[in-house]
Design a protein around this motif. Structure first.
Motif, PDB file in Angstrom:
ATOM      1  N   LEU A  99       0.842  -1.188   0.000  1.00 47.61           N
ATOM      2  CA  LEU A  99       0.000   0.000   0.000  1.00 47.61           C
ATOM      3  C   LEU A  99       0.881   1.243   0.000  1.00 47.61           C
ATOM      4  O   LEU A  99       1.764   1.389   0.848  1.00 47.61           O
ATOM      5  N   LEU A 100       0.588   2.124  -0.928  1.00 47.96           N
ATOM      6  CA  LEU A 100       1.414   3.308  -1.137  1.00 47.96           C
ATOM      7  C   LEU A 100       0.602   4.531  -0.735  1.00 47.96           C
ATOM      8  O   LEU A 100      -0.392   4.863  -1.366  1.00 47.96           O
ATOM      9  N   LEU A 101       1.021   5.182   0.342  1.00 49.70           N
ATOM     10  CA  LEU A 101       0.194   6.243   0.893  1.00 49.70           C
ATOM     11  C   LEU A 101       0.844   7.601   0.920  1.00 49.70           C
ATOM     12  O   LEU A 101       0.173   8.605   1.109  1.00 49.70           O
ATOM     13  N   SER A 102       2.157   7.650   0.811  1.00 50.09           N
ATOM     14  CA  SER A 102       2.782   8.948   1.055  1.00 50.09           C
ATOM     15  C   SER A 102       3.128   9.651  -0.264  1.00 50.09           C
ATOM     16  O   SER A 102       2.475  10.620  -0.644  1.00 50.09           O
ATOM     17  N   ARG A 103       4.151   9.216  -0.982  1.00 47.70           N
ATOM     18  CA  ARG A 103       4.592   9.887  -2.184  1.00 47.70           C
ATOM     19  C   ARG A 103       4.893   8.863  -3.266  1.00 47.70           C
ATOM     20  O   ARG A 103       5.589   7.875  -3.014  1.00 47.70           O
ATOM     21  N   ALA A 104       4.447   9.122  -4.457  1.00 49.34           N
ATOM     22  CA  ALA A 104       4.717   8.205  -5.562  1.00 49.34           C
ATOM     23  C   ALA A 104       6.197   8.192  -5.931  1.00 49.34           C
ATOM     24  O   ALA A 104       6.714   7.206  -6.455  1.00 49.34           O
ATOM     25  N   ALA A 105       6.880   9.304  -5.653  1.00 44.22           N
ATOM     26  CA  ALA A 105       8.257   9.430  -6.138  1.00 44.22           C
ATOM     27  C   ALA A 105       9.231   8.447  -5.503  1.00 44.22           C
ATOM     28  O   ALA A 105      10.302   8.194  -6.041  1.00 44.22           O
ATOM     29  N   ILE A 106       8.864   7.885  -4.368  1.00 42.74           N
ATOM     30  CA  ILE A 106       9.822   6.987  -3.721  1.00 42.74           C
ATOM     31  C   ILE A 106       9.756   5.582  -4.294  1.00 42.74           C
ATOM     32  O   ILE A 106      10.552   4.730  -3.933  1.00 42.74           O
ATOM     33  N   VAL A 107       8.811   5.312  -5.158  1.00 46.48           N
ATOM     34  CA  VAL A 107       8.658   3.971  -5.707  1.00 46.48           C
ATOM     35  C   VAL A 107       8.819   4.023  -7.232  1.00 46.48           C
ATOM     36  O   VAL A 107       8.499   5.029  -7.870  1.00 46.48           O
ATOM     37  N   ASP A 108       9.353   2.952  -7.798  1.00 43.37           N
ATOM     38  CA  ASP A 108       9.357   2.798  -9.263  1.00 43.37           C
ATOM     39  C   ASP A 108       7.925   2.443  -9.639  1.00 43.37           C
ATOM     40  O   ASP A 108       7.506   1.286  -9.551  1.00 43.37           O
ATOM     41  N   PHE A 109       7.180   3.457 -10.038  1.00 43.28           N
ATOM     42  CA  PHE A 109       5.745   3.276 -10.187  1.00 43.28           C
ATOM     43  C   PHE A 109       5.397   2.304 -11.315  1.00 43.28           C
ATOM     44  O   PHE A 109       4.417   1.561 -11.222  1.00 43.28           O
ATOM     45  N   ASP A 110       6.187   2.326 -12.371  1.00 46.22           N
ATOM     46  CA  ASP A 110       5.920   1.375 -13.467  1.00 46.22           C
ATOM     47  C   ASP A 110       6.037  -0.066 -12.963  1.00 46.22           C
ATOM     48  O   ASP A 110       5.192  -0.910 -13.267  1.00 46.22           O
ATOM     49  N   ALA A 111       7.101  -0.318 -12.204  1.00 45.65           N
ATOM     50  CA  ALA A 111       7.280  -1.670 -11.669  1.00 45.65           C
ATOM     51  C   ALA A 111       6.144  -2.028 -10.720  1.00 45.65           C
ATOM     52  O   ALA A 111       5.621  -3.150 -10.738  1.00 45.65           O
ATOM     53  N   PHE A 112       5.753  -1.066  -9.899  1.00 47.13           N
ATOM     54  CA  PHE A 112       4.658  -1.273  -8.939  1.00 47.13           C
ATOM     55  C   PHE A 112       3.384  -1.689  -9.681  1.00 47.13           C
ATOM     56  O   PHE A 112       2.730  -2.677  -9.350  1.00 47.13           O
ATOM     57  N   ARG A 113       3.069  -0.947 -10.747  1.00 47.07           N
ATOM     58  CA  ARG A 113       1.854  -1.222 -11.518  1.00 47.07           C
ATOM     59  C   ARG A 113       1.942  -2.581 -12.224  1.00 47.07           C
ATOM     60  O   ARG A 113       0.988  -3.348 -12.227  1.00 47.07           O
ATOM     61  N   GLU A 114       3.091  -2.842 -12.798  1.00 51.44           N
ATOM     62  CA  GLU A 114       3.221  -4.098 -13.556  1.00 51.44           C
ATOM     63  C   GLU A 114       3.133  -5.326 -12.639  1.00 51.44           C
ATOM     64  O   GLU A 114       2.485  -6.311 -12.982  1.00 51.44           O
ATOM     65  N   LEU A 115       3.792  -5.242 -11.499  1.00 48.86           N
ATOM     66  CA  LEU A 115       3.775  -6.392 -10.593  1.00 48.86           C
ATOM     67  C   LEU A 115       2.375  -6.606 -10.025  1.00 48.86           C
ATOM     68  O   LEU A 115       1.931  -7.743  -9.851  1.00 48.86           O
ATOM     69  N   ALA A 116       1.679  -5.504  -9.746  1.00 50.43           N
ATOM     70  CA  ALA A 116       0.299  -5.641  -9.269  1.00 50.43           C
ATOM     71  C   ALA A 116      -0.589  -6.197 -10.380  1.00 50.43           C
ATOM     72  O   ALA A 116      -1.448  -7.060 -10.136  1.00 50.43           O
ATOM     73  N   ALA A 117      -0.384  -5.716 -11.607  1.00 44.15           N
ATOM     74  CA  ALA A 117      -1.190  -6.205 -12.732  1.00 44.15           C
ATOM     75  C   ALA A 117      -0.951  -7.692 -12.970  1.00 44.15           C
ATOM     76  O   ALA A 117      -1.871  -8.443 -13.337  1.00 44.15           O
ATOM     77  N   ALA A 118       0.272  -8.124 -12.749  1.00 43.24           N
ATOM     78  CA  ALA A 118       0.611  -9.531 -12.955  1.00 43.24           C
ATOM     79  C   ALA A 118       0.132 -10.404 -11.790  1.00 43.24           C
ATOM     80  O   ALA A 118       0.316 -11.624 -11.819  1.00 43.24           O
ATOM     81  N   GLY A 119      -0.451  -9.775 -10.774  1.00 41.46           N
ATOM     82  CA  GLY A 119      -0.942 -10.560  -9.641  1.00 41.46           C
ATOM     83  C   GLY A 119       0.148 -11.000  -8.678  1.00 41.46           C
ATOM     84  O   GLY A 119      -0.091 -11.826  -7.801  1.00 41.46           O
ATOM     85  N   ARG A 120       1.339 -10.424  -8.818  1.00 39.70           N
ATOM     86  CA  ARG A 120       2.420 -10.797  -7.911  1.00 39.70           C
ATOM     87  C   ARG A 120       2.096 -10.401  -6.474  1.00 39.70           C
ATOM     88  O   ARG A 120       2.438 -11.084  -5.526  1.00 39.70           O
ATOM     89  N   PHE A 121       1.459  -9.260  -6.320  1.00 37.90           N
ATOM     90  CA  PHE A 121       0.966  -8.861  -5.002  1.00 37.90           C
ATOM     91  C   PHE A 121      -0.314  -8.077  -5.194  1.00 37.90           C
ATOM     92  O   PHE A 121      -0.605  -7.604  -6.287  1.00 37.90           O
ATOM     93  N   ARG A 122      -1.106  -7.971  -4.101  1.00 34.59           N
ATOM     94  CA  ARG A 122      -2.236  -7.043  -4.133  1.00 34.59           C
ATOM     95  C   ARG A 122      -1.722  -5.664  -3.736  1.00 34.59           C
ATOM     96  O   ARG A 122      -0.675  -5.555  -3.100  1.00 34.59           O
ATOM     97  N   ALA A 123      -2.435  -4.641  -4.101  1.00 33.75           N
ATOM     98  CA  ALA A 123      -1.870  -3.313  -3.888  1.00 33.75           C
ATOM     99  C   ALA A 123      -2.971  -2.273  -3.731  1.00 33.75           C
ATOM    100  O   ALA A 123      -4.153  -2.526  -3.987  1.00 33.75           O
ATOM    101  N   GLY A 124      -2.522  -1.121  -3.296  1.00 33.33           N
ATOM    102  CA  GLY A 124      -3.402   0.032  -3.231  1.00 33.33           C
ATOM    103  C   GLY A 124      -2.547   1.273  -3.268  1.00 33.33           C
ATOM    104  O   GLY A 124      -1.394   1.256  -2.820  1.00 33.33           O
ATOM    105  N   THR A 125      -3.087   2.333  -3.822  1.00 31.31           N
ATOM    106  CA  THR A 125      -2.319   3.580  -3.814  1.00 31.31           C
ATOM    107  C   THR A 125      -3.235   4.789  -3.767  1.00 31.31           C
ATOM    108  O   THR A 125      -4.331   4.779  -4.333  1.00 31.31           O
TER     109      THR A 125
END
Lengths: 344, 344, 344, 344
Positions: free
Chosen positions: A243-269
C-alpha cells in the motif's frame, strides 16, 4: 492594553484560506493574543503596508516568500507557520536557524487521516472487500468460503511499515489491537525508538520479503527518490499487500503497476506520479488494486485542526516557550524534504 | 496406560471436516489425551459401533442428533462440542443441564474475523473508499478535496454498537485507538459491563439518532426478529453509516435497502434474507452500499482455530474443570438462539 | 402492578449488613424490581414468615443455610447470592445445579483492591520503599545511589503470577504499562487464555527460578494446600521478591518466613496462617518483608460495589437471562473451593 | 578506512564514569562509529592533546567547560552530551544555537524510575501500606476492615499531575490501567497536548482542591521557585495525598511539612531543601509521610541506558540527522532550567 498584543501576519496561506483553517473558536483565540493582518488572494495589502506588517510581525502564517533580504526587515519575527504542510523553498531556512526563528508546518494534521485510510485499504485488500463489492455489481460475486480464497486476516498478520514518521506512528497505533508483529524500516530513526513503539527495526529487504502487508508511508527526500525500485518490489512475497500512501516518487511506479497487474501482489495507492492519471492508464483495470485519488489527507474538517495547531504553538512562542505541536524545520533535514503536498 | 485415555467421538462435524478444524498439532494434542473415533461423511461407523462409542464417549465433537433417548445411553458423557457455530436443535439441552453435561460451541472463533471486516467496511464507508475505487474503473473518479465530500473520519466519530456479544466486544477492541465515543444497545447486558468496555449503555432510539457509524452485530433470538424495523431505521441521522454484520433477520431488510438506495444513509451488509441474492436484486446497484457475500467469518485458516478451542476445553473438562474457551449453552437462553451460521 | 414484583429475601448477609452493601441508589434499584424482605441479625423473621418467604423468593441474598430439604420448599428460587465472597458449605450445590438455580458470589469485587495492593507491595519491595522510609525514623537512612543497592526497577522486570484468576487478571492489567515479561502458572487455565493476556504459561519450577517478582494470588482449593512448599520456595532466585496476597494455606508459611528472614528473597504478605499473628512472631522483625494485616480487600467503600453486582445479575436472572457479573458456582469446582474470606 | 571515523571526546563526564554509562555493547557500538578519546578524573589529557581533541571532535560527551572562546576552537563540533542530566552553565548555549551545535542531556533516562517510585508512593499512601507495615514492628497493627480506615483505592481516584514533562508523561502511562480522571497543571503545554494524554488541563487551584492524589513532578525553573506556597498547599482537600518527586525548591517546604504533620494531608517526598536532612528534622516523625532519600532516579542499572541514548543520537547526528532521543537544549528555555540533578 490590547495595543500590547503582538502582530501576526497571515500572508499567502493558499491553498488554504483563513476560514478554512480558523473556525470561529480558533479565530477568536488567535485575536485574543495577537493583532492580526491578512494578506491573501482576496485581500492584498498595499506594498507599504505589507512591508510594515512584516517589519512588525512576531509571527507569519502562510507561504509568502521570505528570502534573507526580506527576513532582515522582520525585526520581531519569532516564528513562521507553513499551513500547507511542507517545508517549501519559500523561506531562507539558514537565516532562520541562525536567528532563532522557528519555522513550523502543520503536516502532523494529516497523519491520522492518512493512517486511517491506510488501515481501511489494508483490511479491504487482505479481506478482498472492495473487489468482492465490485463483483456484486455485475453479478459475479461469490459466497461464503469460496469468496475468501486468497484472503487472510489482518489480525496477527506480519506487517511492514516503511517510514515510522507521523503517518507511520499514527498507523502503528491504529494497528495496536490487531496484535500484528510489525517490522519497520526507517533509516532516520534509532532502533530504540522503533522498539519503543513495539516494532522490530529491520533492513528493507527483510521487510519486503517477510511482510504480508507493507505500508509505504515514508516522506520523499532528496536522498530517497525511487528507493523502492523494481528489484526491491520483486522481493515482496506472492499474495502480500503493498500500500502506497505517502509519495509516488519513492517507488518505481511502473514496476509497482506491472507487478500488481501480474498478480504478484495485491496493492493500493493514493498517490501517482502524475495526478490525475490518464484516462487509459492500465492501472485502472487491475483487479487486485485499490485506487484512491490523493484523498487520504481527509475531508475538509481536517483543516479545522490546523488553526488549533497554529494557535497552540503561537501561544507558546509568544510566551517565550518552544513550539510543541507543529513540525519543526530542522537544520539537518529541512533542505532534503521537498515535494508535493500529501493532501491538497 | 494409554488404555486409560477416555474416548472422544467425532460425529457428524459437517459442514466441517476433521482436517479442516484439526491441524497436525491439534490432532496430535487431541490424540494425546483421548482415543478418538470418527463418524463423518467419509467414514460412517456401523450402527453397533456407533452405539458403543456413544455409550463410552466422554466427549462428542459434532452435530450428531442427541435426543434424550440417545443421551441416556451416553453413560460417560461430560461435554458436547458443536463445531459449526450455533446451538442447533440436535441436542436435548434440558437433559444436558440436568445431568451436568457441558454443551459448547465454537462461535467465538468468528468474532474477530467479523469484527475486522466490520471495521474495514466502516472505514470504507466513512471515507468512501470502495466507491472511489469503483469510480476509477470508469474514469469518473474525483481528486483531492472534492473527492472527500460527504466523508468523515472514523477517528473520533460517534459509534453505536447494537449487541455487545463476542463480535461487538472484538469490534470494540479494534476501535480502541480511534478514540470514538461508543454507545451500546444490548438488553442482555447490565450497564456495568457495557461501561467496563468504555462504552455508554443507551436505548436503541438514542443510538440510532446520534451515531455516525452503527454496527449491527447482535445475534438473532426468538425475541428479536425484525427489531430494527422501518421506524427504527428512519431514526438514523442523514449521512450516517449502517453496517449489518450478524443476521439479516433482525432488520427489516426491505426498509434497509430502500433507505440506503434513497441515500438516507450509507450502508454495508454481509448478510441477506436469502443467499445468494437474486441477479436483479436492486441492492446491487446502490452506490453508497458495500456488499459482501456472507464472508465475514473469514478465510479457511480461521477454522484451524476451532481445533485449538475444542482441545482447550476438552482438556479442562477431562481434568474435572469447567470449560473456559468455547461458548456455553446456558439454560436461560439456549432455546432462544437459533439460526443460520454466521459463516459457512 | 407492583404486586407482580417477585420476592427477594435477604437472609443472613453477615458479615455484611444491608446498608454496607446497598447504598441508596442500589437499594432503590433493588426495590424497583423486587419486593424485599430482610432476615438479618437486627431483624429476625418469625419462623413461619421465614418459611413463607423462602417458599416464594425468586432470589436469596445472604448465607442462610440452604440444605436440600429447605431448597425443596423454595418453589420459585432462581438464584442465590453469597455476599461474603466464598462458596461456603451452606448451600446444597448439587441440588441447585440439577434445578437450574444459579449460585453466585461477589468475590470479583475484591480482585482490583487486592491487585492494587499487590502492585504497591511490588514497587515497594523492588525499590525498597517501605524499608527506606523506616530508616528515616531512626536516622539510618541512606541517600542517592547508595540507597538503591539491591534495588531494581519493576519496569521491565521478569514477573511471575501464580494463579491467573480474578486477582491475577486484575493485576496483569495494572502491570500492562510496566512492559514486564509475565510468566503464569495456572493449572486451571488453557495456555491460550494465558497467552490472550499477553503472558507465557509455564511450569511452577520455571516461574519460581526465573521471576524477579512473584505474585502468589491463587485461591485455595482442596487440592492445592501447601503446594508452595519449602522445596519450591528454595527455587526462588536470590534477591527476588515473593508476595503472598491470596491465602496463607497454599504456602509452607514457616519456610516462607525463614527464607525471607535469611535474606534469600524479599517478601510481603497480607495473609497469615493465624490472624492476628502472635506479638512475638519473628516475622515482625524481618527487614526485607512488608507486612499487611489481611487488608488487601480494601476500604469499606469497596463493599458498596457489592450491591451493584447483585443488582446487575439479579435483574438479568429475573428477566430470564444468565448472570454475567458475579462469580458462578461451577459443578466441577465448587466443592474444591473452601476457605477464609479474602477480606473481612 | 577507520581513519575516517570522526573523533568523539569524552570530557569530564563526572559524576558518571565511562564504564558506568557504557556497557560492553554500547562501548563497542560507540567505537564502531567514532575514534574515542577520554579526558576524565582517572585519565587527564595533557593540555595540548586536549586542545587538539577539542579542535577535531565531532561530539563531546561530558560536562567540560565550553565557553565561547573554547567553542570557537571546535571546528568540527556538531553535538554536546551532558550525561549528568541537567543543562548546566558550563556551555555557551547561544554560541551553540547560532552555530547549529546540538546540546543534549540524558535526563529522560530518569523519567520512568521516578514515575515508578511515585506510583509506589501513591499506592502506599492511599492504602496506608508503609504505615501499616511499621505498625507490625511494634505490635500496634490493625487487621481487616479497621486497618483500612481513611484509605481509598488509587483505582478510579481523582489524580492531579503538576508538570506533564518526561516524568509526568511516564507517570501518566503507568496510571493508565487505574482509570483515574487525571487533571494536569502545566503552563508550558498547550491544552491539546494535555488532552492527547487523556488528561484535563486545569488551573493550579482547581487541581489542588479537587485531586485525591497530587503528584508534584514539575522541574524547577527560574520562574517557578516556591510556586506551591502555603496558600496553595492549604487548598488541598483533607485526606488527600501530596507527593513531591522532582525538586524541593518549587514548594514551600516548611508549609508542606507542617500541613503533613498536622494531618491535613498525607504526603511523601523524595527531595528536600537540604540533603541529607538534619538528624532532628521533625519530618522524620510524621506518621502520614513516606520519606525517600533522593533515590527515585533508581538503581545504577539505570545509568546503563545513558550509553544507549548517547549512541542513538550520536549516530543520527554523525549521519546528518537531527537527534531524537536525548533532551535538547532549546533557546527559549535552556537558561531557565537550573538546579540539582534529579538523581545522583
Amino acid at each position: 492594553m490590547t495595543e500590547s498584543r503582538p502582530l501576526v501576519l497571515i500572508a499567502d496561506p493558499s491553498p488554504r484560506t483563513v476560514p478554512m483553517i480558523f473556525d470561529a473558536v480558533q479565530w477568536a483565540r488567535l485575536n485574543a493574543v495577537a493583532r492580526v493582518r491578512v494578506h491573501d488572494e482576496q485581500h492584498r495589502l498595499p506594498a507599504a503596508e505589507l512591508e510594515a506588517a512584516l517589519a512588525e510581525a512576531a509571527a507569519i502564517i502562510g507561504q509568502i516568500d521570505l528570502p534573507a533580504g526580506r527576513l532582515e526587515q522582520c525585526r520581531n519575527l519569532r516564528t513562521i507557520f507553513n499551513v500547507e504542510g511542507n517545508f517549501l523553498p519559500n523561506v531562507d531556512y539558514d537565516y532562520c536557524f541562525r536567528h532563532g526563528i522557528r519555522v513550523l508546518n502543520i503536516s502532523p494534521v494529516y497523519a491520522l487521516p492518512v493512517a486511517e485510510l491506510a488501515l481501511g485499504m489494508a483490511i479491504s485488500s487482505a479481506r478482498n472487500l472492495a473487489a468482492a463489492d465490485r463483483a456484486f455489481r455485475d453479478g459475479s460475486e461469490r459466497w461464503g468460503g469460496d469468496s475468501n480464497l486468497g484472503c487472510f486476516l489482518l489480525y496477527g498478520a506480519r506487517v511492514g511499515i516503511i517510514g515510522l514518521g507521523d503517518i507511520g506512528t499514527a498507523l502503528r497505533r491504529l494497528l495496536e489491537p490487531f496484535h500484528c508483529p510489525v517490522q519497520v524500516y526507517d533509516p532516520w530513526l534509532p532502533p530504540s525508538l522503533v522498539r519503543e513503539q513495539g516494532c522490530e527495526p529491520v533492513e528493507l529487504g527483510q521487510l519486503l520479503r517477510t511482510s504480508q502487508v507493507i505500508f509505504v508511508v515514508a516522506g520523499v527526500t532528496a536522498g530517497n527518490i525511487g528507493f523502492l525500485g523494481r528489484a526491491e518490489l520483486e522481493l515482496v512475497a506472492p499474495g502480500s499487500v503493498v500500500l502506497l500512501l505517502s509519495r509516488a516518487a519513492i517507488v518505481d511506479f511502473d514496476a509497482f503497476r506491472e507487478l500488481a497487474a501480474a498478480g504478484r501482489f495485491r496493492a493500493g495507492t493514493d498517490v501517482f506520479p502524475e495526478e490525475p492519471i490518464a484516462a487509459d492508464d492500465p492501472i485502472r483495470r487491475i483487479d487486485g488494486m485499490i485506487l484512491s485519488g490523493h484523498r487520504a489527507g481527509g475531508p475538509a474538517s481536517v483543516y479545522q485542526d490546523i488553526g488549533q495547531m497554529v494557535n497552540d504553538d503561537l501561544e507558546l512562542v509568544l510566551r517565550g516557550l518552544p513550539p510543541r505541536v507543529c513540525k519543526r524545520a530542522e537544520p539537518e533535514t529541512v533542505k532534503q524534504m521537498r515535494g508535493k503536498p500529501v493532501a491538497c
